[in-house]
Write a protein that holds these residues in place. Structure first.
Motif, PDB file in Angstrom:
ATOM      1  N   LEU A  92     -20.585 -17.277  -5.875  1.00 61.26           N
ATOM      2  CA  LEU A  92     -19.493 -16.694  -6.642  1.00 61.26           C
ATOM      3  C   LEU A  92     -19.286 -17.509  -7.920  1.00 61.26           C
ATOM      4  O   LEU A  92     -19.728 -18.645  -8.010  1.00 61.26           O
ATOM      5  CB  LEU A  92     -18.222 -16.664  -5.794  1.00 61.26           C
ATOM      6  N   PRO A  93     -18.605 -16.909  -8.916  1.00 60.37           N
ATOM      7  CA  PRO A  93     -18.513 -17.555 -10.233  1.00 60.37           C
ATOM      8  C   PRO A  93     -18.037 -18.993 -10.176  1.00 60.37           C
ATOM      9  O   PRO A  93     -18.598 -19.862 -10.833  1.00 60.37           O
ATOM     10  CB  PRO A  93     -17.523 -16.672 -10.986  1.00 60.37           C
ATOM     11  N   ARG A  94     -17.000 -19.263  -9.367  1.00 64.75           N
ATOM     12  CA  ARG A  94     -16.485 -20.628  -9.346  1.00 64.75           C
ATOM     13  C   ARG A  94     -17.572 -21.594  -8.848  1.00 64.75           C
ATOM     14  O   ARG A  94     -17.752 -22.688  -9.378  1.00 64.75           O
ATOM     15  CB  ARG A  94     -15.244 -20.721  -8.447  1.00 64.75           C
ATOM     16  N   ALA A  95     -18.314 -21.167  -7.810  1.00 68.62           N
ATOM     17  CA  ALA A  95     -19.365 -22.021  -7.260  1.00 68.62           C
ATOM     18  C   ALA A  95     -20.469 -22.245  -8.286  1.00 68.62           C
ATOM     19  O   ALA A  95     -20.995 -23.345  -8.418  1.00 68.62           O
ATOM     20  CB  ALA A  95     -19.929 -21.386  -5.993  1.00 68.62           C
ATOM     21  N   ARG A  96     -20.809 -21.195  -9.036  1.00 65.68           N
ATOM     22  CA  ARG A  96     -21.885 -21.341 -10.035  1.00 65.68           C
ATOM     23  C   ARG A  96     -21.458 -22.280 -11.158  1.00 65.68           C
ATOM     24  O   ARG A  96     -22.224 -23.103 -11.631  1.00 65.68           O
ATOM     25  CB  ARG A  96     -22.254 -19.971 -10.618  1.00 65.68           C
ATOM     26  N   ARG A  97     -20.192 -22.131 -11.566  1.00 66.24           N
ATOM     27  CA  ARG A  97     -19.688 -23.006 -12.631  1.00 66.24           C
ATOM     28  C   ARG A  97     -19.710 -24.456 -12.147  1.00 66.24           C
ATOM     29  O   ARG A  97     -20.118 -25.362 -12.862  1.00 66.24           O
ATOM     30  CB  ARG A  97     -18.263 -22.584 -13.031  1.00 66.24           C
ATOM     31  N   GLU A  98     -19.282 -24.634 -10.902  1.00 61.45           N
ATOM     32  CA  GLU A  98     -19.262 -26.005 -10.365  1.00 61.45           C
ATOM     33  C   GLU A  98     -20.671 -26.574 -10.273  1.00 61.45           C
ATOM     34  O   GLU A  98     -20.881 -27.755 -10.523  1.00 61.45           O
ATOM     35  CB  GLU A  98     -18.588 -26.031  -8.992  1.00 61.45           C
ATOM     36  N   GLU A  99     -21.626 -25.730  -9.915  1.00 59.48           N
ATOM     37  CA  GLU A  99     -23.001 -26.233  -9.814  1.00 59.48           C
ATOM     38  C   GLU A  99     -23.488 -26.715 -11.181  1.00 59.48           C
ATOM     39  O   GLU A  99     -24.130 -27.759 -11.284  1.00 59.48           O
ATOM     40  CB  GLU A  99     -23.920 -25.139  -9.263  1.00 59.48           C
ATOM     41  N   ARG A 100     -23.152 -25.956 -12.206  1.00 57.29           N
ATOM     42  CA  ARG A 100     -23.531 -26.388 -13.566  1.00 57.29           C
ATOM     43  C   ARG A 100     -22.870 -27.707 -13.922  1.00 57.29           C
ATOM     44  O   ARG A 100     -23.493 -28.609 -14.466  1.00 57.29           O
ATOM     45  CB  ARG A 100     -23.130 -25.317 -14.601  1.00 57.29           C
ATOM     46  N   GLU A 101     -21.583 -27.803 -13.581  1.00 52.87           N
ATOM     47  CA  GLU A 101     -20.855 -29.034 -13.909  1.00 52.87           C
ATOM     48  C   GLU A 101     -21.439 -30.231 -13.166  1.00 52.87           C
ATOM     49  O   GLU A 101     -21.535 -31.332 -13.708  1.00 52.87           O
ATOM     50  CB  GLU A 101     -19.365 -28.884 -13.549  1.00 52.87           C
ATOM     51  N   ILE A 102     -21.827 -29.982 -11.920  1.00 55.66           N
ATOM     52  CA  ILE A 102     -22.364 -31.081 -11.109  1.00 55.66           C
ATOM     53  C   ILE A 102     -23.740 -31.504 -11.621  1.00 55.66           C
ATOM     54  O   ILE A 102     -24.050 -32.695 -11.665  1.00 55.66           O
ATOM     55  CB  ILE A 102     -22.392 -30.674  -9.616  1.00 55.66           C
ATOM     56  N   ALA A 103     -24.549 -30.547 -12.036  1.00 52.43           N
ATOM     57  CA  ALA A 103     -25.857 -30.894 -12.607  1.00 52.43           C
ATOM     58  C   ALA A 103     -25.662 -31.748 -13.861  1.00 52.43           C
ATOM     59  O   ALA A 103     -26.369 -32.737 -14.084  1.00 52.43           O
ATOM     60  CB  ALA A 103     -26.632 -29.624 -12.928  1.00 52.43           C
ATOM     61  N   GLN A 104     -24.672 -31.374 -14.639  1.00 50.06           N
ATOM     62  CA  GLN A 104     -24.375 -32.118 -15.873  1.00 50.06           C
ATOM     63  C   GLN A 104     -23.895 -33.540 -15.555  1.00 50.06           C
ATOM     64  O   GLN A 104     -24.319 -34.515 -16.174  1.00 50.06           O
ATOM     65  CB  GLN A 104     -23.274 -31.379 -16.629  1.00 50.06           C
TER      66      GLN A 104
END
Ligand SMILES: Nc1ncnc2c1ncn2[C@@H]1O[C@H](COP(=O)(O)OP(=O)(O)OP(=O)(O)O)[C@@H](O)[C@H]1O
Ligand SMILES: [Mg+2]
Length: 266
Positions: free
Chosen positions: A123-135
């Motif tokens: 879901l969008p929140r999870a995808r956004r968090e994954e991007r943030e965590i990769a960063q």
């Protein structure tokens, strides 16, 4: 009140026994904001046990462990991580088949707010968090400069040298966004060049990373190079505390190390 700021971490009268063996006894220890404190002592002195008590792996039998005014003794490890303490392990705990970057991301995941279901459904929140965590992972790895550069991020952790595995352990600890870093023998097994780099790195962790640091280290060059204060343990008891020079020449400390050598060669 003397106007001094309260310590970030304060252990008061902390005690721990295992099956009748007293491993830590009546220990007082503090780390102030921005300080690098080294914990030294012969093998079996109880140093790693202190880390295990502070990080909630064991609850103390007695005493208080206070982080920023809050008694954290006996809280489970994940809560203590959330409150701002991270550690590395003497025996490394990496996911050897995962990539370097995934190792750091995995350490950060405990801090996200997405539910497992949200993550699975991407879901969008999870995808956004994954991007943030990769960063976040890339940012923490970048701290190690040439040693853990970009092309290594996608390599499996097993392909790393021993020294780089130790650096990766530290990156993983940084990914939980702690204020206090506990490093258990960060220079163990390193050659003199790598040991010199680790000494410099620990200084940068404090000066640039903003972490307060409690470090267990056997290499006295490292201890001398980094410590604002040194605490020496022997048989679970604090036998000396102060500047590196004062502690390294303290007769009880010398005796503790020499005594061990005598026992070992007997
Ligand atoms: N879970 C446990 N159960 C029983 N004994 C333990 C346990 N954990 C630690 N000990 C004992 O406590 C003592 C202190 O161990 P600890 O690992 O804290 O020492 P250390 O100072 O970190 O030593 P080293 O320099 O070798 O890493 C040792 O005698 C060890 O065998
Ligand atoms: Mg140890």
């Amino acid at each position: 009140m003397n106007g001094e700021q309260a310590p970030l971490l304060q252990l008061r009268h902390v005690a721990k026994s295992f099956g009748g063996l007293r491993v830590v006894y009546d220990l007082d220890l503090e780390v102030r904001d921005g300080e690098i404190v080294s914990l030294i002592g012969p093998n079996g002195a109880g140093k790693t046990t202190v880390f295990n008590l502070v990080t909630g792996i064991y609850a103390p039998d007695d005493g208080e462990i206070v982080l920023e005014g809050r008694d954290i003794a006996g809280l489970p490890p994940h809560k203590i991580t959330r409150l701002g303490i991270a550690r590395t392990f003497q025996t490394l705990r990496l996911f050897l088949n995962m990539s370097v970057k995934e190792n750091v991301m995995a350490a950060a995941y405990g801090h996200t707010s997405s539910t497992v279901l949200e993550s699975m459904l991407r879901l969008p929140r999870a995808r956004r968090e994954e991007r943030e965590i990769a960063q976040l992972a890339e940012e923490k790895l970048a701290f190690f400069g040439q040693r853990l550069v970009g092309y290594r991020w996608d390599q499996p952790a097993y392909s790393l040298s021993y020294a780089n595995r130790r650096r990766l352990e530290i990156a993983r600890a940084m990914a939980t966004k702690p204020r206090l870093l506990l490093l258990d023998e960060p220079a163990a097994g390193m050659n003199p060049v790598e040991t010199g780099e680790m000494t410099e790195l620990i200084g940068r962790l404090r000066d640039e990373g903003g972490y307060s640091i409690l470090v267990i280290e056997h290499d006295m060059h490292v201890v001398e190079g980094i410590s604002d204060r040194v605490v020496a343990l022997d048989h679970g008891v604090k036998i000396a505390e102060g500047s590196f020079d004062a502690v390294a020449t303290d007769p009880r400390v010398v005796e503790a190390y020499l005594g061990l050598r005598k026992r070992a060669s007997a």
